[in-house]
Design a protein around this motif. Structure first.
Motif, PDB file in Angstrom:
ATOM      1  N   LEU A 123       0.841  -1.209   0.000  1.00  0.00           N
ATOM      2  CA  LEU A 123       0.000   0.000   0.000  1.00  0.00           C
ATOM      3  C   LEU A 123       0.873   1.256   0.000  1.00  0.00           C
ATOM      4  O   LEU A 123       0.599   2.225  -0.703  1.00  0.00           O
ATOM      5  CB  LEU A 123      -0.946  -0.002   1.209  1.00  0.00           C
ATOM      6  CG  LEU A 123      -2.077  -1.037   1.152  1.00  0.00           C
ATOM      7  CD1 LEU A 123      -2.922  -1.000   2.417  1.00  0.00           C
ATOM      8  CD2 LEU A 123      -2.967  -0.807  -0.077  1.00  0.00           C
ATOM      9  N   ALA A 126       2.438   1.684  -3.444  1.00  0.00           N
ATOM     10  CA  ALA A 126       1.445   2.185  -4.407  1.00  0.00           C
ATOM     11  C   ALA A 126       1.167   3.667  -4.167  1.00  0.00           C
ATOM     12  O   ALA A 126       1.023   4.445  -5.116  1.00  0.00           O
ATOM     13  CB  ALA A 126       0.159   1.381  -4.292  1.00  0.00           C
ATOM     14  N   THR A 137      -2.502   2.750  -9.058  1.00  0.00           N
ATOM     15  CA  THR A 137      -2.510   1.329  -9.427  1.00  0.00           C
ATOM     16  C   THR A 137      -3.863   0.715  -9.078  1.00  0.00           C
ATOM     17  O   THR A 137      -4.420   1.003  -8.015  1.00  0.00           O
ATOM     18  CB  THR A 137      -1.388   0.587  -8.671  1.00  0.00           C
ATOM     19  OG1 THR A 137      -0.183   1.326  -8.837  1.00  0.00           O
ATOM     20  CG2 THR A 137      -1.186  -0.809  -9.204  1.00  0.00           C
ATOM     21  N   PRO A 139      -6.636  -1.595  -7.668  1.00  0.00           N
ATOM     22  CA  PRO A 139      -6.650  -2.419  -6.448  1.00  0.00           C
ATOM     23  C   PRO A 139      -6.544  -3.910  -6.750  1.00  0.00           C
ATOM     24  O   PRO A 139      -5.908  -4.650  -6.002  1.00  0.00           O
ATOM     25  CB  PRO A 139      -8.006  -2.089  -5.808  1.00  0.00           C
ATOM     26  CG  PRO A 139      -8.411  -0.783  -6.383  1.00  0.00           C
ATOM     27  CD  PRO A 139      -7.809  -0.711  -7.742  1.00  0.00           C
ATOM     28  N   LEU A 142      -2.958  -4.879  -7.194  1.00  0.00           N
ATOM     29  CA  LEU A 142      -2.258  -4.872  -5.899  1.00  0.00           C
ATOM     30  C   LEU A 142      -2.602  -6.134  -5.116  1.00  0.00           C
ATOM     31  O   LEU A 142      -1.734  -6.765  -4.513  1.00  0.00           O
ATOM     32  CB  LEU A 142      -2.660  -3.640  -5.077  1.00  0.00           C
ATOM     33  CG  LEU A 142      -2.200  -2.276  -5.599  1.00  0.00           C
ATOM     34  CD1 LEU A 142      -2.719  -1.168  -4.706  1.00  0.00           C
ATOM     35  CD2 LEU A 142      -0.686  -2.209  -5.673  1.00  0.00           C
ATOM     36  N   LEU A 143      -3.877  -6.490  -5.162  1.00  0.00           N
ATOM     37  CA  LEU A 143      -4.338  -7.670  -4.424  1.00  0.00           C
ATOM     38  C   LEU A 143      -3.677  -8.933  -4.974  1.00  0.00           C
ATOM     39  O   LEU A 143      -3.246  -9.805  -4.214  1.00  0.00           O
ATOM     40  CB  LEU A 143      -5.860  -7.762  -4.536  1.00  0.00           C
ATOM     41  CG  LEU A 143      -6.539  -8.720  -3.565  1.00  0.00           C
ATOM     42  CD1 LEU A 143      -6.400  -8.200  -2.142  1.00  0.00           C
ATOM     43  CD2 LEU A 143      -8.021  -8.884  -3.909  1.00  0.00           C
ATOM     44  N   TYR A 146      -0.060  -9.001  -3.901  1.00  0.00           N
ATOM     45  CA  TYR A 146      -0.012  -9.276  -2.460  1.00  0.00           C
ATOM     46  C   TYR A 146      -0.251 -10.765  -2.190  1.00  0.00           C
ATOM     47  O   TYR A 146       0.491 -11.415  -1.449  1.00  0.00           O
ATOM     48  CB  TYR A 146      -1.066  -8.404  -1.770  1.00  0.00           C
ATOM     49  CG  TYR A 146      -1.277  -8.685  -0.312  1.00  0.00           C
ATOM     50  CD1 TYR A 146      -0.285  -8.412   0.621  1.00  0.00           C
ATOM     51  CD2 TYR A 146      -2.486  -9.211   0.151  1.00  0.00           C
ATOM     52  CE1 TYR A 146      -0.483  -8.659   1.965  1.00  0.00           C
ATOM     53  CE2 TYR A 146      -2.700  -9.452   1.486  1.00  0.00           C
ATOM     54  CZ  TYR A 146      -1.693  -9.181   2.391  1.00  0.00           C
ATOM     55  OH  TYR A 146      -1.894  -9.431   3.721  1.00  0.00           O
TER      56      TYR A 146
END
Lengths: 171, 288
Positions: A123, A126, A137, A139, A142-143, A146
């Protein structure tokens, strides 16, 4: 007894093993693998590296190691210079300030703690990139990154544990 | 007692040095971020030098990975060989029909060009490079290829693979170059719908399917429509195949590229002699 120059050299080279291994893993991560699409989500390889060594052998990779690894990552990944360095050093700082929590804890606990640390790391990264470049970016991306980072931790931990045993034997 | 005191002093000093190192390096990281904004050329040159130095290592590492990938591909293909065979037969029939049509059109084209004294399109000079690093990720999408300025590469040159456009060169070192992929968030390519000739901009979003933006009207756009480069702005020559419309939602048109970025092993770099929108600041390097 003072160590001979040869022993000092060996000692220095040994202390570079965690950093060197992290660089090798970073390079492996960017070698084209013709892998299925989901593996292109871009796991945070360097976060896994600095996290492991901060938890298990904080003396083996200091802030300078985290900084240098971040610079290399930014150059190779074409992300703004300095961002990964900052994030990696903050990961190290968070783990080191909670060092008592990590001492002697089973693998599952450190994995769970990684889930929190990696969430903060991605986070923050980003956010800084959004501020520097103006691009937010998605979500979902990112997920995915991650999730893949968390999934890969056991593999990385196994490789590093092997190196850790090697270092301990020779110490 | 004195030894204990000395040791505790030594320990306190070590902790203080550790903290000082952290503060100094955090400041250095912020300094690098500022430097990246202030002097993009310097940062780009450093990046190119590092990539250049690591390219031989990456080249060696990519060979076993390519072999493993080839074995996995073979296994995957073996599993689906019957279905693939049937599909290829059907496709062959269709392509034979198109071949006949293409030959007829080629002959007609030739006649019309002769009639109109048309100046032929320039033939590009081609370089072929191996992909040694795929930095496809969440925050940026690029490739490192084994073609550099010593082979004749220049920033801004067009990169294609068998099926279509891949991107363009943004940083060129002596023996390696960085390819900014069409999916990178910094990528903007002027395109045109092949049928309707409606112009638009292909905008990267760090995902597998880039967006189609600045299209005057979405009416008439449907999944499957082919998209090619428009040639406007001079960064890309006109007519290079880019992809097809994958989905049309309200306000969002996603494009499925002809190339599959994760499967690129060799790419071709085309030199049309276009300077385009990417300025070459003398040394052959340009900021992305």
């Amino acid at each position: 007894m003072r160590p001979t120059p040869w022993q000092s050299l060996i000692q220095t080279l040994r202390s570079l093993i965690p950093f060197g291994l992290s660089v090798v893993l970073l390079l492996i991560a960017i070698v084209p693998m013709t892998t299925p699409g989901f593996l292109r989500a871009g796991p945070m390889v360097t976060v896994l590296c600095v996290y492991y060594w901060a938890v298990h052998r904080p003396d083996m990779m200091g802030y300078l190691g985290g900084f240098s690894l971040g610079v290399l990552e930014d150059i190779l990944m074409n992300t703004p210079l300095g961002v990964s360095s900052l994030v990696l050093m903050l990961v190290q700082a968070v783990v080191l300030t909670q060092y008592r929590f990590f001492v002697g804890k089973p693998f599952l606990i450190t994995w769970w703690a990684l889930a929190l640390v990696a969430l903060g790391a991605i986070l923050l990264k980003a956010l800084i990139i959004a501020v520097l470049t103006g691009h937010v970016t998605a979500p979902g991306a990112l997920l995915a990154s991650y999730g893949l980072t968390l999934l890969l931790y056991p593999v990385f931990a196994w490789v590093f544990a092997w190196a850790d045993v090697l270092l301990s034997k020779e110490a | 007692m004195q030894t204990n005191g000395q040791m505790s002093r030594f320990g306190a000093m070590k902790v203080a040095l550790h903290r000082l190192a952290f503060v100094v390096l955090v400041v250095a990281a912020f300094g690098l971020m500022l430097l990246g904004k202030a002097d993009t050329l310097l940062v780009s040159r450093v990046g190119t030098a590092v990539s250049d130095a690591l390219t031989p290592v990456l080249e060696v590492m990519s060979k076993p990975a390519a072999s493993v990938g080839a074995v996995m591909n073979n296994l995957r293909e073996l599993a689906a060989i019957r279905a693939e065979n049937a599909r290829l037969r059907e496709e062959n029939q269709r392509l034979l029909h198109w071949q006949t049509l293409a030959r007829r059109l080629e002959a007609e084209n030739q006649r019309l060009r002769e009639l109109g004294n048309m100046v032929p399109d320039p033939t590009p000079r081609t370089l072929t490079g191996r992909v040694v690093a795929d930095t496809g990720g969440v925050f940026a999408r690029s490739l490192l290829v084994t073609v550099g300025s010593r082979h004749g590469a220049r920033s801004g040159q067009v990169v294609v693979a068998g099926e279509g456009l891949v991107g363009r060169l943004t940083e060129v070192g002596a023996r390696s170059s960085r390819v900014l992929l069409l999916t990178d968030i910094n990528s903007r390519v002027s395109v045109v719908m092949e049928e309707s000739r409606a112009r638009a901009i292909l905008v990267g979003n760090n995902r597998n399917r880039p967006d189609l933006a600045f299209l005057k009207s979405q009416t008439g756009v449907s999944p499957g429509d082919r998209i090619v480069t428009s040639g406007i702005a001079g960064a890309f020559p006109p007519g290079l195949p880019v992809g097809v419309v994958a989905s049309v939602d309200e306000g969002h048109i996603r494009v499925e590229l002809f190339i599959e970025e994760s499967r690129l092993e060799l790419v071709r770099i085309l030199d049309y002699g276009l300077n385009g929108i990417v300025a070459d600041p003398g040394a052959g390097n340009a900021p992305p």
